[in-house]
Design an enzyme around this catalytic site. Structure first.
Site, PDB file in Angstrom:
ATOM      1  N   GLU A 104       1.230  -1.603  -0.338  1.00  0.00           N
ATOM      2  CA  GLU A 104      -0.354  -0.259   0.119  1.00  0.00           C
ATOM      3  C   GLU A 104       0.763   1.213   0.483  1.00  0.00           C
ATOM      4  O   GLU A 104       0.568   2.436   1.026  1.00  0.00           O
ATOM      5  CB  GLU A 104      -0.896   0.039   0.948  1.00  0.00           C
ATOM      6  CG  GLU A 104      -1.999  -1.239   1.191  1.00  0.00           C
ATOM      7  CD  GLU A 104      -2.804  -1.918   2.183  1.00  0.00           C
ATOM      8  OE1 GLU A 104      -2.343  -0.720   3.301  1.00  0.00           O
ATOM      9  OE2 GLU A 104      -3.824  -1.727   2.226  1.00  0.00           O
ATOM     10  N   ASP A 148      -8.025  -9.515   4.522  1.00  0.00           N
ATOM     11  CA  ASP A 148      -7.965  -8.377   5.190  1.00  0.00           C
ATOM     12  C   ASP A 148      -9.286  -8.340   6.496  1.00  0.00           C
ATOM     13  O   ASP A 148     -10.179  -7.578   5.966  1.00  0.00           O
ATOM     14  CB  ASP A 148      -7.806  -7.136   4.210  1.00  0.00           C
ATOM     15  CG  ASP A 148      -7.324  -6.158   4.958  1.00  0.00           C
ATOM     16  OD1 ASP A 148      -7.023  -6.088   6.040  1.00  0.00           O
ATOM     17  OD2 ASP A 148      -7.490  -4.748   4.611  1.00  0.00           O
ATOM     18  N   GLU A 155     -12.540  -2.254  12.542  1.00  0.00           N
ATOM     19  CA  GLU A 155     -12.906  -1.463  11.343  1.00  0.00           C
ATOM     20  C   GLU A 155     -13.309  -2.282  10.273  1.00  0.00           C
ATOM     21  O   GLU A 155     -14.320  -1.372   9.649  1.00  0.00           O
ATOM     22  CB  GLU A 155     -11.079  -1.914  10.612  1.00  0.00           C
ATOM     23  CG  GLU A 155     -11.506  -1.392   8.526  1.00  0.00           C
ATOM     24  CD  GLU A 155      -9.842  -1.521   7.910  1.00  0.00           C
ATOM     25  OE1 GLU A 155      -8.696  -1.455   8.598  1.00  0.00           O
ATOM     26  OE2 GLU A 155      -9.548  -1.154   6.976  1.00  0.00           O
TER      27      GLU A 155
HETATM   28  O1  GCW Z   1      -6.876  -2.880   6.263  1.00  0.00           O
HETATM   29  C1  GCW Z   1      -5.475  -1.979   5.933  1.00  0.00           C
HETATM   30  C2  GCW Z   1      -6.492  -1.244   6.414  1.00  0.00           C
HETATM   31  C3  GCW Z   1      -5.291  -0.017   6.190  1.00  0.00           C
HETATM   32  C4  GCW Z   1      -4.413  -0.640   6.699  1.00  0.00           C
HETATM   33  C5  GCW Z   1      -4.320  -1.779   6.677  1.00  0.00           C
HETATM   34  C6  GCW Z   1      -2.706  -3.068   6.809  1.00  0.00           C
HETATM   35  C7  GCW Z   1      -2.690   0.421   8.696  1.00  0.00           C
HETATM   36  O2  GCW Z   1      -7.733  -0.465   5.790  1.00  0.00           O
HETATM   37  O3  GCW Z   1      -5.597   0.975   7.193  1.00  0.00           O
HETATM   38  O4  GCW Z   1      -3.078   0.039   7.504  1.00  0.00           O
HETATM   39  O5  GCW Z   1      -4.650  -2.311   6.398  1.00  0.00           O
HETATM   40  O6  GCW Z   1      -2.605  -3.197   7.743  1.00  0.00           O
HETATM   41  O7  GCW Z   1      -1.172  -2.106   6.408  1.00  0.00           O
END
Ligand code: GCW
Length: 688
Positions: free
Chosen positions: A265, A338, A366
């Protein structure tokens, strides 16, 4: 007569419970019986242990209780031996953990018999995704307790008080580490002025046995070190990390180590320099090795193409097995995608044989309604920890593959992404505290049941305190158990399945609205966005059916699991229905085990989820006489929102998927109350 009597008790109880703002968490007991503590040792940790006993003792008044350091082979690490008259441990911290256990048992009525308690994992860590400016990524309980921005680096008394309360809460459930900053890390955290603040935090956390760790940005050597490169094999870069480690350990001698999110990311990583994850991790690990530090290297990575997202971490890391130095642990999210409401376990658990792997759980919700929805996560984590990977045959559960039971590992660890912020009640939702509690308890003992954790937490958090009992002799324990404990526990234990039902049942996943990951967004797929960031990539709905084909005929993600799981998941007839659409793309009229068509079954699941939330509202309203006004009304309001949200989820998903299934919503199911068009336009982000 009986009814009137119970009613009277209700009314009396409701009138006499003290207002509570939730700040005391599960540590509310005060004003208890005197106790005579015998302890010859002296240390800040032992001082805390003694003070806790004096403050929270609920055993026989004036009893004598002995805290004794003693070497005992049966006691491992910071474990302890508990008995009705005292605690023995190898370390001061072991004694403190024993004290918290004893007090918990006194308060919950659990037996205090002679027994040895050893932690499942050596390192039990909370990862704070706190940014240095005080915001928190995926934080729903206010701003950071650690950081307030560049202009507020000076440490105040208020800061210290809060850190001490935080450390106490962590220690009381066995947590012994805290990563203080976001994995999307700012290089600035490694500059001297920020490190000074880390030192101050570490000093407050230390007596409670909490080690501090930092997330670091892989490009730090070039960004703050002035080097031309951050290539991990460059001698100057290696030197830079070594010097940085030296500087840190001078300030914080017991510093735990680093957490790294690399090549994910947008974060920099070794691949920017043509190096592997192992090259990157080893350079940093070598720097902290002389001081006993570790590197937790995250496996949350993406491949360059959009090949099945669920396969990417495994593909990246398996070839590197054995290439990591022995103070590196690979940190793997529980599921392959995730932190979804439900995923099968990531195939990286039980895969590598020469590299230790640690689970990363997400305590902050989240993808599970954030600080609005009541969702108790212990059942999800229990399901995960008990999943059998078959790494070394039957019984190779995720728990055993990660806690050192299967392979001798130099280090074992587990991490949870924290849900703590500056909100008075720490977590936003009173019931979100239960997730912090559950994480700590499971990190200490990965065999605990969700039922037991819920039982403890409800008693510690809501039971009238001894002071209230004495003054008002209010609720009879049996009445409290039947009318409060039992239904509230049931609600908690059901809540995760309810969320799965109203959000993404039968193996659906990642159909969230973008960015905030709160409401539904199965339609969201703008041009130019990575396909594996859009919901249609995951649900694959079309007029022929729905679901992601991960079988041998599809992406073949099943091949990453050991037999017999591989075949079990691959065959639609043996694949557990909770993972049906995770592994299979099926026609709308496919017949599920219930005998219904897939479409009808989906509809019933969404309705069931909504009904469950409605039943939670009733449970809570009935519990009113047993809860102080403040906490009662916060939860009641949040449940109302959750119910409205569950309705939106149900309507959005059913109306959207109906465009493909072209089948009617079964007539004994409530009709949608929203229009799809409006839902798409009024994304829930704006409505919240
Ligand atoms: O789930 C995603 C989240 C991001 C997060 C990423 C990760 C910290 O939306 O906000 O970043 O995973 O775990 O690196």
């Amino acid at each position: 007569m009986k009814v009137t009597f119970t009613l009277l008790i209700f009314l009396f109880a409701a009138l006499t419970l003290n207002a509570e703002n939730g700040h005391d968490l599960w540590l509310r007991a005060k004003h208890t019986a005197p106790v005579n503590v015998v302890c010859s040792g002296k240390s800040p940790t032992l001082e805390i242990a003694k003070q806790e006993l004096h403050q929270g003792w609920q055993g026989k008044a004036n009893a004598t209780f002995v805290l004794k350091k003693k070497h005992d082979k049966l006691i491992k690490g910071d474990g302890y031996r508990l008995s009705p008259d005292g605690i023995e441990a190898n370390t001061d911290l072991g004694l403190l953990y024993g004290v918290y256990d004893l007090l918990r048992r006194q308060q919950t009525g659990e037996p205090i018999t002679e027994q040895v308690e050893n932690p499942s994992y050596e390192r039990r860590i909370l990862d704070h995704w706190d940014n240095l400016d005080g915001t928190i990524e995926r934080g729903y309980a206010g701003r950071s307790i650690f950081w307030h921005g560049k202009d507020s680096l000076a440490v105040t008394e208020k800061d210290k008080k809060l850190w001490q309360e935080y450390a106490r809460a962590d220690a009381s459930i066995g947590i012994n580490g805290a990563v203080l900053d976001n994995v999307n890390a700012s290089p600035l955290v490694l500059t001297t002025e920020y490190l000074k603040r880390v030192q101050a935090i570490a000093e407050v956390l230390r007596p409670y046995g909490i080690k501090t760790y930092l997330s670091v940005n892989f490009a730090s050597p070039s960004v703050i070190g002035g080097l031309k490169t951050s290539d991990p094999l460059d001698p100057q870069v290696k030197e830079w990390w070594k010097n940085k480690a030296k500087e840190i350990y001078k300030l914080i001698p017991d510093f735990g180590g680093f957490l790294v999110k690399a090549n994910s990311e947008g974060q920099p990583g070794p691949q920017n320099f043509g190096r592997t994850h192992a090259d990157g991790a080893n350079t940093i690990a070598d720097a902290v090795k002389p001081y006993g530090g570790i590197v937790m290297w995250r496996a949350f990575v993406y491949s360059a193409n959009d090949e099945d997202r669920a396969k990417q971490a495994y593909n990246e890391f398996m070839p590197l097995d054995g290439k990591f130095h022995d103070n590196v642990i690979i940190q793997v999210k529980n599921g392959p995608v995730d932190f979804q409401p439900r995923e099968p376990f990531s195939p990286l658990f039980g895969a590598m044989k020469k590299t230790p792997v640690m689970p990363e759980l997400q305590v902050t919700q989240e993808y599970l309604g954030q600080a609005v929805h009541l969702v108790f996560l212990a059942p999800m984590w229990e399901e995960f920890l008990k999943s059998d990977t078959y790494q070394e045959g039957k019984g190779s559960t995720v728990a055993r593959c990660t806690d050192g039971s299967i392979f001798q590992q130099t280090h074992t660890a587990i991490a949870g992404v924290a849900n703590v912020g500056l909100d008075t009640n720490w977590c936003g939702h009173p019931f979100a505290q239960a997730n912090w509690y559950a994480f700590g308890r499971l990190a200490w003992n990965n065999q605990l049941s969700s039922d037991q954790i819920a039982d403890e937490w409800v008693k510690l958090t809501f039971k009238p305190t001894p002071a209230e009992d004495r003054t008002h002799s209010t609720v009879l324990p049996i009445v409290w158990n039947i009318n409060f404990l039992k239904p509230v526990k049931r609600m908690m234990l059901e809540s995760r399945e309810a969320a799965v039902n109203y959000m993404m049942p039968l193996g659906l996943h990642h159909i969230f609205a973008p960015e905030n990951h709160y409401g539904p967004g199965p339609w969201w797929a703008p041009k130019g966005v990575r396909k594996d960031w859009t919901p249609p990539y995951y649900h694959q709905a079309d007029t022929l059916g729905i679901g992601f084909d991960r079988t041998e005929n599809g992406s073949n993600a099943v091949s990453q699991y050991h037999e017999p799981l591989r075949s079990l998941f691959n065959d639609v007839n043996t694949c557990p229905e909770i993972y049906l659409l995770w592994f299979h793309h099926l026609p709308w009229n496919y017949q599920t085990q219930s005998g219904l068509t897939l479409w009808d079954d989906l509809c019933y699941h969404y309705q069931e989820g909504l009904d469950q939330v409605r039943s939670f509202q009733k449970t809570w309203d009935k519990a009113k006489p047993y809860v102080d006004k403040e906490r009662f009304s916060v939860v009641q309001k949040k449940l109302r929102k959750q119910c409205i949200n569950a309705q939106v989820w149900k309507d959005a998903c059913l109306l959207y998927f109906q465009q493909f299934s072209r089948m009617p919503i079964p007539y004994n199911i409530e009709r949608p109350v929203h229009n799809l068009k409006d839902l798409i336009e009024n994304d829930m982000k704006r409505k919240r």
